[in-house]
Enzyme design. Structure first.
Site, short mmCIF file in Angstrom:
data_model
loop_
_atom_site.label_atom_id
_atom_site.label_comp_id
_atom_site.label_asym_id
_atom_site.label_seq_id
_atom_site.Cartn_x
_atom_site.Cartn_y
_atom_site.Cartn_z
N LYS A 52 0.84 -1.21 0.00
CA LYS A 52 0.00 0.00 0.00
C LYS A 52 0.88 1.25 0.00
CE LYS A 52 -3.84 -2.50 2.00
NZ LYS A 52 -4.67 -2.87 3.13
N GLN A 96 -5.06 -1.68 9.12
CA GLN A 96 -4.91 -3.01 8.54
C GLN A 96 -5.56 -4.05 9.45
OE1 GLN A 96 -3.75 -3.59 5.48
NE2 GLN A 96 -4.07 -5.78 5.67
N ASP A 119 -11.22 2.46 3.07
CA ASP A 119 -11.45 1.02 2.98
C ASP A 119 -12.92 0.71 2.68
OD1 ASP A 119 -9.41 -0.89 3.15
OD2 ASP A 119 -9.13 -0.57 5.30
N1 GUN Z 1 -7.18 -7.15 5.63
C1 GUN Z 1 -7.48 -7.92 4.57
N2 GUN Z 1 -7.99 -7.17 3.57
C2 GUN Z 1 -8.01 -5.90 4.02
C3 GUN Z 1 -8.41 -4.67 3.44
O1 GUN Z 1 -8.89 -4.58 2.31
N3 GUN Z 1 -8.26 -3.57 4.22
C4 GUN Z 1 -7.76 -3.64 5.48
N4 GUN Z 1 -7.66 -2.51 6.18
N5 GUN Z 1 -7.37 -4.76 6.04
C5 GUN Z 1 -7.50 -5.89 5.31
#
Ligand code: GUN
Length: 280
Positions: A52, A96, A119
């Site tokens: 990211k 996350q 998100d």
């Molecule tokens: N953990 C697995 N997929 C995601 C996601 O798309 N966003 C976040 N913040 N955590 C995750």
């Protein structure tokens, strides 16, 4: 022989487009940062967080990394989020997941300002998606819609079967396919005759989290198969929820693992960040 849907290539295209948009935004004085919070050091999460940050660097968005120890109290995480909510420079906040067991994930998601919820997990974002109002869309399902559209696959009027009902993928995926005028069936671990229902699908989207579960008996000749799963097998190789080599000869199009859905999630996160910067 199926068309292999190249998520790496399509996500790269999207990021190139976003890079241009970010340059144009900067010329108009519109800028902002994405705050990425990781609690603990789960190795898979660390890989996602690094990807990211790299994507931010590529498109030209500043990223602010917060790496908190595993034992961080919930209160401390909530007060960091409150601080970021009121920080004008921060246009997106991403925590996350999964979080350590002592932290209530729902509480954390709800603490994020919906205007910075890149998100798309906040109940307000989810509600907006359900009724078709403007808001941030969850990245993986939105990425799958882009994969289909940019591969020239028609969605309207098609039978779509979604396998899995998670809040992050299955449920929002079904809603986005409905928004695109598909006829949608959601299946899950209690579904009876799963193979029979899957064989009705023109577009089969598998997000069940079970390595190599879906074989040829689940797939209609000529179906489009989207594999959201990602797992490491005994030889440390990546595989999906679908037995690729068995399904590929039957399908008309299929996503590989890796290089299918995975890279799209991050591209759509960047898209949400650009949208948030645009909205100020
Ligand atoms: N953990 C697995 N997929 C995601 C996601 O798309 N966003 C976040 N913040 N955590 C995750």
């Amino acid at each position: 022989m199926a068309m292999i849907i190249d998520g790496k290539k399509i996500s790269q295209q999207i990021k190139e487009e976003l890079k241009e948009k970010v340059t144009a935004q900067k010329a108009e004085g519109k800028e902002g940062a994405l705050a990425v919070i990781q609690v603990g050091a789960d190795p898979a999460s660390s890989v996602y967080v690094r990807n990211k940050k790299n994507a931010c660097a590529f498109v030209g968005i500043e990223s602010l990394a917060y790496e908190l120890p595993e034992e961080t109290p919930e209160e401390e995480l909530l007060s960091l989020i409150a601080e970021l909510n009121s920080n004008e420079k921060v246009k997106g906040i991403l925590v996350q997941l999964p979080l350590p067991g002592h932290i209530n994930e729902d509480k954390v998601i709800q603490a994020i300002s919906p205007s910075k919820d890149v998100d798309g997990f906040h109940p307000q974002s989810v509600g907006a998606m359900v009724i078709g109002e403007k808001g941030f869309l969850p990245c993986t399902p939105a990425g799958i819609i882009q994969l289909l559209k940019r591969s020239g696959i028609e969605i309207a009027g098609k039978n779509c079967v979604v396998v899995g009902r998670s809040n992050i993928v299955g449920k929002p995926m079904a809603l986005l396919m409905l928004r695109e005028h598909a006829t949608v069936t959601i299946t899950h671990s209690r579904t009876q005759n799963l193979a029979g229902i899957c064989r009705q699908a023109d577009i089969l989207i598998v997000a069940m989290g079970k390595p190599r579960f879906i074989g040829a008996e689940y797939v209609k000749e000529g179906a489009v198969v989207i594999d959201v799963g990602i797992h490491r097998n005994a030889e440390n190789k990546l595989c999906g929820d679908v037995k690729f080599e068995e399904v590929e000869p039957i399908a008309s199009a299929i996503t590989p693992v890796p290089g299918g859905v995975g890279p799209m999630t991050i591209a759509m996160l960047m898209d949400n960040c650009v949208q948030s910067i645009e909205e100020g």
